[in-house]
Design an enzyme around this catalytic site. Structure first.
Site, PDB file in Angstrom:
ATOM      1  N   HIS A   1       1.972   4.797  -3.035  1.00 40.63           N
ATOM      2  CA  HIS A   1       1.994   6.086  -2.820  1.00 40.63           C
ATOM      3  C   HIS A   1       3.126   6.943  -3.266  1.00 40.63           C
ATOM      4  O   HIS A   1       3.061   8.197  -3.641  1.00 40.63           O
ATOM      5  CB  HIS A   1       1.826   6.415  -1.052  1.00 40.63           C
ATOM      6  CG  HIS A   1       0.605   6.258  -0.824  1.00 40.63           C
ATOM      7  ND1 HIS A   1      -0.794   6.775  -1.163  1.00 40.63           N
ATOM      8  CD2 HIS A   1       0.184   5.775   0.616  1.00 40.63           C
ATOM      9  CE1 HIS A   1      -1.442   6.549  -0.498  1.00 40.63           C
ATOM     10  NE2 HIS A   1      -1.170   5.954   0.456  1.00 40.63           N
TER      11      HIS A   1
ATOM     12  N   HIS B   1       0.705  -1.360   0.099  1.00 37.30           N
ATOM     13  CA  HIS B   1      -0.178   0.032   0.004  1.00 37.30           C
ATOM     14  C   HIS B   1       1.007   1.411   0.015  1.00 37.30           C
ATOM     15  O   HIS B   1       0.617   2.112  -0.874  1.00 37.30           O
ATOM     16  CB  HIS B   1      -0.881  -0.085   1.181  1.00 37.30           C
ATOM     17  CG  HIS B   1      -1.618   1.282   1.525  1.00 37.30           C
ATOM     18  ND1 HIS B   1      -3.222   1.472   1.453  1.00 37.30           N
ATOM     19  CD2 HIS B   1      -1.249   2.431   1.671  1.00 37.30           C
ATOM     20  CE1 HIS B   1      -3.751   2.295   1.772  1.00 37.30           C
ATOM     21  NE2 HIS B   1      -2.465   3.059   1.891  1.00 37.30           N
ATOM     22  N   GLU B   2       1.822   1.142   0.830  1.00 42.06           N
ATOM     23  CA  GLU B   2       2.863   2.336   0.817  1.00 42.06           C
ATOM     24  C   GLU B   2       3.557   2.569  -0.341  1.00 42.06           C
ATOM     25  O   GLU B   2       3.785   3.870  -0.888  1.00 42.06           O
ATOM     26  CB  GLU B   2       3.604   2.415   2.242  1.00 42.06           C
ATOM     27  CG  GLU B   2       2.865   2.297   3.640  1.00 42.06           C
ATOM     28  CD  GLU B   2       1.931   3.417   3.879  1.00 42.06           C
ATOM     29  OE1 GLU B   2       2.252   4.569   3.228  1.00 42.06           O
ATOM     30  OE2 GLU B   2       0.795   3.326   4.097  1.00 42.06           O
TER      31      GLU B   2
ATOM     32  N   ASP C   1      -5.498   8.258  -1.046  1.00 47.80           N
ATOM     33  CA  ASP C   1      -6.310   7.629  -0.225  1.00 47.80           C
ATOM     34  C   ASP C   1      -7.777   8.061  -0.359  1.00 47.80           C
ATOM     35  O   ASP C   1      -8.310   8.841   0.573  1.00 47.80           O
ATOM     36  CB  ASP C   1      -5.777   7.657   1.165  1.00 47.80           C
ATOM     37  CG  ASP C   1      -4.488   7.083   1.726  1.00 47.80           C
ATOM     38  OD1 ASP C   1      -4.418   5.725   0.995  1.00 47.80           O
ATOM     39  OD2 ASP C   1      -3.543   7.461   2.239  1.00 47.80           O
TER      40      ASP C   1
END
Length: 370
Positions: free
Chosen positions: A304, A300-301, A315
């Protein structure tokens, strides 16, 4: 990717995207200009029921999170704050806000603290997305929100005088290599994230179109190719533990971790940091569909970080229910959509040769696998 640790501790949300019942609670956000780049948001519960929601990553969050999007000549201005992944259960009371029907709250913030507005001129501000709602401190659904579009004239000199929320770290001091149990946990998470991302890339490019539609709301070849390319980029970054395009901290270099935050990313610096509960709360890999774990949190990170694949994700929504209610354009840029899709895509079993080397590997550091 370099792994380090501190020595000391959009406007089209609704259009064609949702089929919400008429009585579904919503939050209406009214943006007004206070002074130059200082903005006030008034958030109102327009529904007929009391709602309790997570205000982290939303208005009332004291951290430099993305509350609004800024545009100059239809091009989004780069956000220089943090993007973080939150717990979905066991949330602390101070992370929650309850609004009765018709009730409001206000939040003032300076957009120049998380964006370079020193050019001045006309800037358009708006926001939309989903806020997680909770039952017994556990995320149980979502509530949509949308704002008006606010146009302001920015005084360049005043904007330049606004302190930046995040100062760049002095990387010459207080930085050392990961070690011990956190080094081992992160090394495992990176390997698992790479494996999940590779499997998800294959599923995105040539897997079930029905399943791809479930998460990304389209089966167009261009979208499938883009999603697969981002997953491959994440797999590549996670596979390189001594070099790469991001810097990964085993602990919190800026002080933005709390009891509800698993990890966060500073996209403008391509920096990722794990929080304490990343290690104490999350399993290495979950056996439950759409649950959180270390591997998908790391994945997920990575999405970004624009250096991994540009543009970096946002998000717009958290969790399966909210993420699968997004439009196709938002799902394509929603970090949790990638984590959820990867979570539901089991990686292929490793070859016997790979297993053999893993059994012989006793190094808890960051040397490459054979």
């Amino acid at each position: 990717m370099k792994v380090t640790i501190l020595a000391s501790a959009i406007l089209a949300l609704i259009n064609g995207a949702l089929a919400l019942p008429a009585n579904t609670p919503t939050l209406d956000v009214t943006l007004t200009q206070v002074d130059n780049t200082r903005i006030k948001a008034t958030v109102k519960n327009t529904g007929n029921e009391k709602v309790t929601f997570v205000h982290l990553n939303f208005f009332q969050d004291a951290a430099p999170v993305k509350k609004v999007s800024l545009f100059r000549n239809a091009t989004e201005v780069e956000f220089t704050g943090i993007k973080r992944r939150l717990l979905t259960e066991g949330l602390s009371d101070d992370a929650l806000t309850t609004l009765a029907p018709g009730a409001t709250f206000e939040d003032e913030f300076d957009v120049a603290s998380t964006a370079d507005l020193t050019e001045g001129g006309t800037v358009t501000i708006r926001t939309d997305g989903f806020v997680p709602i909770t039952t017994d401190r556990k995320v149980s659904g979502y509530i949509p929100y949308q704002s008006n579009e606010l146009e302001i004239e920015v005084d360049a000199a005043k904007a330049a005088a606004v302190p930046q929320a995040i100062k760049l770290l002095d990387r010459r001091t207080k930085v050392a290599s990961c070690s011990g149990s956190r080094a081992s946990a992160l090394s495992t998470a990176l390997r698992n994230a790479a494996s999940l991302a590779n499997a998800a890339a294959s599923a995105a490019s040539s897997g079930s179109s029905t399943r791809f539609q479930e998460y990304f709301k389209t089966t167009s070849s261009s979208t499938r190719n883009t999603v697969a390319a981002r997953f491959r980029a994440v797999a590549s970054e996670a596979s390189s533990q001594s070099s790469g395009k991001t810097t990964y901290y085993c602990t919190d270099p800026y002080g933005y971790c709390d009891s509800n935050t698993l990890a966060y990313t500073l996209p403008s610096s391509n920096l990722i940091a794990n929080c304490d509960i990343y290690y104490s709360y999350l399993p290495a890999l979950t056996s439950s569909c759409h649950a959180q774990d270390q591997a998908t949190t790391t994945l997920h990170e990575f999405t970004h970080a624009p250096a991994v694949y540009s543009p970096g994700t946002d998000d717009y929504a958290y969790g399966y229910r909210a993420s699968t209610a997004l439009s196709a354009s938002q799902a394509l840029l929603n970090a949790d959509t990638y984590a959820l899709f990867a979570n539901g895509t089991p990686p292929p079993p490793p070859s016997p040769l790979h297993i053999h080397f893993q059994m012989l590997d006793t190094n808890n550091g960051y040397s490459r696998e054979p």
